[in-house]
Motif scaffolding. Structure first.
Motif, PDB file in Angstrom:
ATOM      1  N   HIS A 154      -6.084   6.123   0.384  1.00 37.49           N
ATOM      2  CA  HIS A 154      -5.391   5.173  -0.495  1.00 37.49           C
ATOM      3  C   HIS A 154      -6.190   4.959  -1.775  1.00 37.49           C
ATOM      4  CE1 HIS A 154      -5.241   0.921  -1.874  1.00 37.49           C
ATOM      5  NE2 HIS A 154      -3.948   1.136  -1.894  1.00 37.49           N
ATOM      6  N   ASP A 155      -7.509   4.765  -1.648  1.00 31.22           N
ATOM      7  CA  ASP A 155      -8.359   4.537  -2.818  1.00 31.22           C
ATOM      8  C   ASP A 155      -8.351   5.751  -3.750  1.00 31.22           C
ATOM      9  OD1 ASP A 155      -8.906   2.217  -1.494  1.00 31.22           O
ATOM     10  OD2 ASP A 155     -10.929   2.796  -0.865  1.00 31.22           O
ATOM     11  N   THR A 201       0.824  -1.206   0.000  1.00 29.82           N
ATOM     12  CA  THR A 201       0.000   0.000   0.000  1.00 29.82           C
ATOM     13  C   THR A 201       0.858   1.256   0.000  1.00 29.82           C
ATOM     14  OG1 THR A 201      -1.784  -1.135   1.173  1.00 29.82           O
ATOM     15  CG2 THR A 201      -1.767   1.269   1.283  1.00 29.82           C
ATOM     16  N   THR A 202       1.892   1.257   0.835  1.00 26.14           N
ATOM     17  CA  THR A 202       2.799   2.415   0.890  1.00 26.14           C
ATOM     18  C   THR A 202       3.501   2.626  -0.437  1.00 26.14           C
ATOM     19  OG1 THR A 202       3.167   2.017   3.256  1.00 26.14           O
ATOM     20  CG2 THR A 202       4.763   3.412   2.106  1.00 26.14           C
ATOM     21  N   VAL A 244      -6.180  -3.268   4.470  1.00 24.90           N
ATOM     22  CA  VAL A 244      -5.667  -2.004   5.002  1.00 24.90           C
ATOM     23  C   VAL A 244      -6.489  -1.552   6.200  1.00 24.90           C
ATOM     24  CG1 VAL A 244      -5.150   0.408   4.488  1.00 24.90           C
ATOM     25  CG2 VAL A 244      -4.793  -1.332   2.736  1.00 24.90           C
ATOM     26  N   SER A 290      -8.509  -2.581   0.039  1.00 23.85           N
ATOM     27  CA  SER A 290      -8.237  -1.730   1.197  1.00 23.85           C
ATOM     28  C   SER A 290      -9.164  -2.053   2.366  1.00 23.85           C
ATOM     29  CB  SER A 290      -8.357  -0.255   0.812  1.00 23.85           C
ATOM     30  OG  SER A 290      -9.682   0.080   0.437  1.00 23.85           O
ATOM     31  N   MET A 313      -4.921   6.117  -5.489  1.00 22.52           N
ATOM     32  CA  MET A 313      -4.761   5.106  -6.531  1.00 22.52           C
ATOM     33  C   MET A 313      -5.505   5.525  -7.804  1.00 22.52           C
ATOM     34  SD  MET A 313      -2.789   2.673  -5.534  1.00 22.52           S
ATOM     35  CE  MET A 313      -1.903   4.044  -4.768  1.00 22.52           C
ATOM     36  N   ALA A 346      -7.574   4.243   4.524  1.00 25.22           N
ATOM     37  CA  ALA A 346      -7.988   3.379   3.413  1.00 25.22           C
ATOM     38  C   ALA A 346      -8.629   4.189   2.285  1.00 25.22           C
ATOM     39  CB  ALA A 346      -8.951   2.311   3.917  1.00 25.22           C
ATOM     40  N   THR A 372       1.012   3.908  -3.060  1.00 24.78           N
ATOM     41  CA  THR A 372       0.605   5.283  -2.762  1.00 24.78           C
ATOM     42  C   THR A 372       1.691   6.272  -3.151  1.00 24.78           C
ATOM     43  OG1 THR A 372      -0.774   4.502  -0.929  1.00 24.78           O
ATOM     44  CG2 THR A 372      -0.182   6.839  -0.946  1.00 24.78           C
TER      45      THR A 372
END
Length: 323
Positions: free
Chosen positions: A175-176, A26-27, A287, A283, A179, A172, A30
């Motif tokens: 993040h979405d 995820t990191t 996440v 996520s 992305m 989360a 991102t």
């Protein structure tokens, strides 16, 4: 009678075991998405930068250099070309013209006539125009709508559950969103008001899935107070997994139909929504839920905040293995 059962009701998958790998992925994704925006930039549409967009359809995919040469000869300013779909339709973006609607009509007719002359069989599809002041206001309002949506959702999760749920949900959702923004920087799809609507829809879909899982986690925290938090989260995610998978699949069926049959005008919106379903589901499971452990959420009641009486509080259950 059920003819097809994609996910059994008694799944026992240890999702939490992969949380550190998920956090690392995820990191990485991102940071990559954030870096793509300044490196490649976003392909803003007329809604956000102002000007005129003209779409022309050709019998066969034309050479971009030749199309650009024909338009440059009209001296309407620097043209930005983008092929759409199979390349037969070309989006031509021109700067805002001084002179009002009359000048805009002149530009559109001039481009249409020049392309029809140099490319026999070329047909005019549509055009759109937005004033620069209006486009700046739309850009501000679009960003504000996304920011307020994220803040509102985080506050709801904090007051509805615990502060850990609000923080994990906010991480989360950001993040979405990132992305999706990175996807548009990479693919160069045009970013217009439809894409803002897509981002808000993705946020809505993601929060729906997250709230369902969070609510089940809270129920299981009250029911199995002595169970380890890892086991509670695994149990909760497994219990909601059939619902998550079936919801995602039905939405994807509709979106893929729209992607192939909806035409190029909706292609960017549909692509964003498809990405959002995959990213939002990921996520929610890897996440948002797993981050609750890192944030220190515990099932046991604390002295300063005793738990509410629960008839099932004495029940204990051996949850999924820790793996």
């Amino acid at each position: 009678m059920r003819l097809l059962k994609i996910v059994p009701d008694n799944t026992n998958i240890d999702f939490v075991r992969l949380r550190f790998w998920a956090f690392g992925l995820t990191t990485l994704l991102t940071l990559a998405a954030i870096a793509l925006v300044p490196l490649k930039g976003l392909n803003f549409g007329v809604d956000f930068i102002g000007g005129i967009t003209i779409e022309e359809t050709f019998p066969t995919a034309p050479p971009p250099d030749k199309v650009r040469a024909v338009i440059d000869a009209l001296h309407y300013g620097e043209a930005n070309l983008q092929s759409i779909g199979d390349g037969k339709t070309v989006s031509i973006r021109l700067p805002k013209q001084e002179g009002g609607p009359g000048k805009t009509n002149e530009v559109v007719k001039g481009v249409e006539a020049a392309l029809a002359k140099n490319f026999p069989g070329a047909t005019f599809s549509r055009y759109a125009t937005v004033d620069g002041k209006v486009s700046n206001e739309l850009k501000f309002r679009g960003v504000l709508a996304v920011v307020l949506a994220v803040i509102g959702i985080c506050l709801f999760a904090i007051f509805r559950f615990e502060w850990q749920f609000g923080v994990s949900t906010g991480v989360a959702i950001m993040h979405d969103v990132l992305m999706t923004v990175g996807f548009f920087a990479l693919t160069r799809f045009e970013v217009d008001l439809n894409i803002v609507a897509a981002v808000l829809t993705i946020i809505g879909y993601s929060i729906n899935d997250k709230i369902v899982i969070d609510d089940r986690i809270r129920e299981n925290m009250r029911r199995y107070r002595k169970m380890d938090m890892r086991e509670i989260i695994n149990l909760s995610v497994n219990e909601t997994l059939p619902r998550t998978v079936m919801t995602s699949l039905t939405i994807l069926l509709a979106l893929f139909s729209l992607l192939f049959l909806g035409g190029h005008v909706l292609r960017g919106f549909t692509a964003a929504m498809i990405l959002g379903v995959f990213v939002g589901t990921y996520s929610s499971i890897y996440v948002s839920s797993s981050l609750l452990i890192t944030l220190g959420l515990r099932a046991e009641p604390t002295p300063d905040k005793p738990s509410k009486p629960n008839a099932a509080s004495g029940a204990e259950r051996v949850g999924p293995g820790r793996g």
